[in-house]
Design a protein around this motif. Structure first.
Motif, PDB file in Angstrom:
ATOM      1  N   ARG B  55       0.928  -1.259   0.089  1.00  0.00           N
ATOM      2  CA  ARG B  55       0.142   0.034   0.097  1.00  0.00           C
ATOM      3  C   ARG B  55       0.804   1.141  -0.005  1.00  0.00           C
ATOM      4  O   ARG B  55       0.260   2.134  -0.208  1.00  0.00           O
ATOM      5  CB  ARG B  55      -0.931  -0.138   1.453  1.00  0.00           C
ATOM      6  CG  ARG B  55      -1.879  -1.139   1.492  1.00  0.00           C
ATOM      7  CD  ARG B  55      -2.923  -1.193   0.091  1.00  0.00           C
ATOM      8  NE  ARG B  55      -3.755  -2.325   0.248  1.00  0.00           N
ATOM      9  CZ  ARG B  55      -4.344  -2.744  -0.962  1.00  0.00           C
ATOM     10  NH1 ARG B  55      -4.575  -1.981  -2.101  1.00  0.00           N
ATOM     11  NH2 ARG B  55      -4.925  -3.842  -0.970  1.00  0.00           N
ATOM     12  N   HIS B  56       2.061   1.176   0.305  1.00  0.00           N
ATOM     13  CA  HIS B  56       3.014   2.229   0.243  1.00  0.00           C
ATOM     14  C   HIS B  56       4.252   2.255  -0.566  1.00  0.00           C
ATOM     15  O   HIS B  56       4.853   3.143  -0.699  1.00  0.00           O
ATOM     16  CB  HIS B  56       3.375   2.571   1.892  1.00  0.00           C
ATOM     17  CG  HIS B  56       2.292   2.551   2.830  1.00  0.00           C
ATOM     18  ND1 HIS B  56       1.687   3.563   3.260  1.00  0.00           N
ATOM     19  CD2 HIS B  56       1.823   1.498   3.641  1.00  0.00           C
ATOM     20  CE1 HIS B  56       0.590   3.537   4.084  1.00  0.00           C
ATOM     21  NE2 HIS B  56       0.672   2.173   4.256  1.00  0.00           N
ATOM     22  N   PHE B  57       4.422   0.940  -1.097  1.00  0.00           N
ATOM     23  CA  PHE B  57       5.609   0.663  -1.883  1.00  0.00           C
ATOM     24  C   PHE B  57       5.066  -0.312  -3.099  1.00  0.00           C
ATOM     25  O   PHE B  57       4.233  -0.708  -2.616  1.00  0.00           O
ATOM     26  CB  PHE B  57       6.697   0.217  -1.147  1.00  0.00           C
ATOM     27  CG  PHE B  57       7.271   1.062  -0.235  1.00  0.00           C
ATOM     28  CD1 PHE B  57       8.186   1.825  -0.271  1.00  0.00           C
ATOM     29  CD2 PHE B  57       6.919   0.600   1.313  1.00  0.00           C
ATOM     30  CE1 PHE B  57       8.622   2.588   0.949  1.00  0.00           C
ATOM     31  CE2 PHE B  57       7.102   1.321   2.312  1.00  0.00           C
ATOM     32  CZ  PHE B  57       8.129   2.325   2.184  1.00  0.00           C
ATOM     33  N   THR B  58       5.885   0.425  -4.296  1.00  0.00           N
ATOM     34  CA  THR B  58       5.423  -0.770  -5.426  1.00  0.00           C
ATOM     35  C   THR B  58       6.005  -2.133  -5.343  1.00  0.00           C
ATOM     36  O   THR B  58       5.359  -3.061  -5.967  1.00  0.00           O
ATOM     37  CB  THR B  58       5.780  -0.169  -6.796  1.00  0.00           C
ATOM     38  OG1 THR B  58       7.419  -0.044  -6.735  1.00  0.00           O
ATOM     39  CG2 THR B  58       5.281   1.373  -6.835  1.00  0.00           C
ATOM     40  N   GLY B  59       6.788  -2.172  -4.413  1.00  0.00           N
ATOM     41  CA  GLY B  59       7.482  -3.736  -4.362  1.00  0.00           C
ATOM     42  C   GLY B  59       8.876  -3.422  -3.380  1.00  0.00           C
ATOM     43  O   GLY B  59       8.929  -2.505  -2.866  1.00  0.00           O
ATOM     44  N   GLN B  60       9.599  -4.590  -3.506  1.00  0.00           N
ATOM     45  CA  GLN B  60      10.672  -4.467  -2.533  1.00  0.00           C
ATOM     46  C   GLN B  60      11.606  -3.459  -2.896  1.00  0.00           C
ATOM     47  O   GLN B  60      12.476  -2.681  -2.214  1.00  0.00           O
ATOM     48  CB  GLN B  60      11.405  -5.799  -2.551  1.00  0.00           C
ATOM     49  CG  GLN B  60      12.439  -6.116  -1.646  1.00  0.00           C
ATOM     50  CD  GLN B  60      13.866  -6.410  -2.180  1.00  0.00           C
ATOM     51  OE1 GLN B  60      13.692  -6.319  -3.703  1.00  0.00           O
ATOM     52  NE2 GLN B  60      14.702  -6.784  -1.551  1.00  0.00           N
ATOM     53  N   GLY B  61      11.800  -3.502  -4.557  1.00  0.00           N
ATOM     54  CA  GLY B  61      12.638  -2.575  -5.118  1.00  0.00           C
ATOM     55  C   GLY B  61      12.331  -1.054  -4.454  1.00  0.00           C
ATOM     56  O   GLY B  61      13.260  -0.399  -4.424  1.00  0.00           O
TER      57      GLY B  61
END
Lengths: 241, 241
Positions: B55-61
Motif C-alpha cells: 500500500r506504500h511501496f510498489t514492491g521490494q525495489g
DNA sequence: GCCTGATGTTGACATCATTAACATCCCTCT
DNA sequence: AGAGGGATGTTAATGATGTCAACATCAGGC
C-alpha cells in the motif's frame, strides 16, 4: 580431455559438470550481474537437475565464487593486453607511466565491455566461515583474486624504479590507484554516469588517470605554508590482507 | 503529527506505516546490507502483514529505494559534519583544499561507520521502467541522490576559485575525486583491505586524498619531453546525467 | 563378478516477492 | 448525523529460489 565443451558428455553421467556449470553461471552473470547467478538456472541450462550442482559446489555461493574467478581472470587479461599493446616508449620513466595508464584504461575497458562479469567479479560473498570446505579443490582466493591489484602495484614499482615517483609516496599508492580506477568503473556502470556517450567516458577516464598519475609524479608544491604539514599522516605501512 | 515514532499508532490502522517500514528496512540494511532488505522481514518487524507494504511501496525495489535515500542522506550529513568541524584555515586556498580533504575523509568515515547502509546507498536498483509509478510521491532521485557528489563538486569549485587548481583541470574533476573516494571505500569494505587496523585505514585514506589533491593542484611537470602532451585528452565536457 | 563410491534424480520444505479477493476503518459529502 | 467511498490491512494462493534427505545409476577396483 575435452573439457568444458558442449559435446563433452562421454557417455559418463555428464563428462564434466562443474566446468559446464561454471560456464553456464558465467553466461548468466554476463547479462544480469551477480544476482543473476541462480543455481537452478545454471543447472537448467546444462540440462541437469538443480541438486546435481551440490556434487561440485557447496552451494550457490560457491558457484558464484567460481564466476568471480572468471571475472577476475578476464579483467586481468584485458589489463595485460591493454598494457602490452601500447606504443613505443620515449624514455624508461615515460614507459612506466604509460604502463600505469594503460593498465587503468584496460580496467575501465573491461568494466564497460563486460559490466555483468565485472560486477560479479567484485560482488560481496558471504565469506565462507573457514574450516570444512565442501567438494572441489577450493584454492586460496588471494592467489587469483585481485590479480589486477597486483598488476597495478607492479606498475607503480616501475614508476618508482625509473625515478618518476618519489619512493616515499610508494606505500599505499596501489590502494590509491586501484581506488581511483575501480571507483570510476563503478561510477560509470551504476552511478550518475550510467548513460554517457563513449567518447565522454573515455575523456573522463583519461582525465582521472592523468590526475592520479600527476599526483604520483608531480613534485611537492614549492611554496608551501606547511613545511612538515599537519596532515602528514602519509606513507602508511604497506600490508595487504 | 507524531510521525515515524514507535508510539505512533493513534488508533488508526497503524499511524504511519511507510515511515515505520522505512525505518525497519533501514535497520535491516544497517546490519546486512542491501540484500538484507527483505520486505517480509521489515513487515514482520513492524508487526504487520507482508502485503501491507504494497500500500506504500510498489514492491521490494521501491522499499530498497527508500533505504538508499536514507543512506545517501546519512553519507552527505557525515561529509558536511566532517567538513564543518575542520580547524582554522591559514589561507583561502588552504581552506578550500582542507575542505576537499575533509569531505573525502567524511565519505570514508561514513562508509566505515555504517557499512551496511553505505552499501545499500549505492546498491544497484532495477531502475523503474519509467511511466506508471505506484503509490508514494516518487520524486526525482537526482535531487537527493548523489548529494555527496554535489558536495564534492562544489568543494572543487572552491579549489579553482582560490587559484589552487587550474581551471582547465576542473571539468571531470568531480568524477575523479568521487571515484577515488568511493573506490577506496569499496576497497576497505569488500576488497582486499577488509580487515585492517583502523590507524592503517586512516593512513591509506590520508595517502589517497593527498595524492589526488596533489594531482589537482600540482603544477605541470616542468621538464617534460612532451610540450603539448600526447595524452592530452584531458578536460572533457562536464555533463552529469 | 560384485560391491563401493562418485554422480544425478526425485521429492519435499522453508523463504521470498507478488497478486487477487476480501475485510475494516476513517473521512467526507449530502 | 449517517451512508458511501477510498485508504489501509489481511488472508490465501502462485511461482521461484536455495537446500536437504532419500533414492537411483554408473564406473571401476577388489
Amino acid at each position: 580431455m575435452m573439457r568444458t565443451e558442449g559435446t563433452g558428455k562421454s557417455g559418463y553421467h555428464h563428462g564434466d559438470l562443474r566446468n559446464a556449470l561454471i560456464e553456464a553461471a558465467t553466461d548468466l552473470a554476463r547479462d544480469g550481474g551477480p544476482e543473476a547467478v541462480v543455481l537452478r538456472a545454471a543447472a537448467r541450462r546444462v540440462g541437469v537437475s538443480p541438486t546435481a550442482a551440490y556434487r561440485h559446489f557447496t552451494g550457490q555461493g560457491d558457484l558464484l565464487m567460481a564466476v568471480k574467478e572468471q571475472g577476475q581472470r578476464g579483467l586481468a587479461e584485458t589489463m595485460e593486453r591493454s598494457a602490452g599493446a601500447r606504443g613505443g616508449s620515449p624514455s624508461a620513466g615515460e614507459a612506466a607511466e604509460e604502463r600505469v595508464r594503460a593498465l587503468g584504461a584496460g580496467y575501465i575497458e573491461f568494466a564497460l565491455a563486460e559490466p555483468g562479469l565485472f560486477r560479479a567479479a567484485f560482488c560481496r560473498t558471504p565469506e565462507a566461515p573457514d574450516g570444512g570446505h565442501g567438494p572441489g579443490p577450493e584454492e586460496d582466493p588471494s592467489r587469483w583474486m585481485y590479480r589486477s591489484f597486483r598488476l597495478l602495484a607492479e606498475a607503480l614499482d616501475g614508476l618508482v624504479a625509473t625515478g618518476r615517483m618519489p619512493a616515499g609516496r610508494r606505500p599505499g599508492a596501489e590502494i590509491t590507484a586501484w581506488a581511483a580506477v575501480h571507483g570510476l568503473a563503478v561510477l560509470l556502470l551504476d552511478g550518475p554516469l550510467g548513460r554517457l556517450a563513449p567518447e565522454q567516458r573515455d575523456a573522463f577516464t583519461a582525465s582521472a588517470l592523468t590526475t592520479v598519475i600527476r599526483g604520483f609524479t608531480a613534485p611537492e608544491r614549492p611554496s608551501a605554508t606547511r613545511p612538515a604539514g599537519p596532515a602528514a599522516k602519509d606513507a602508511p605501512e604497506h600490508d595487504v590482507s
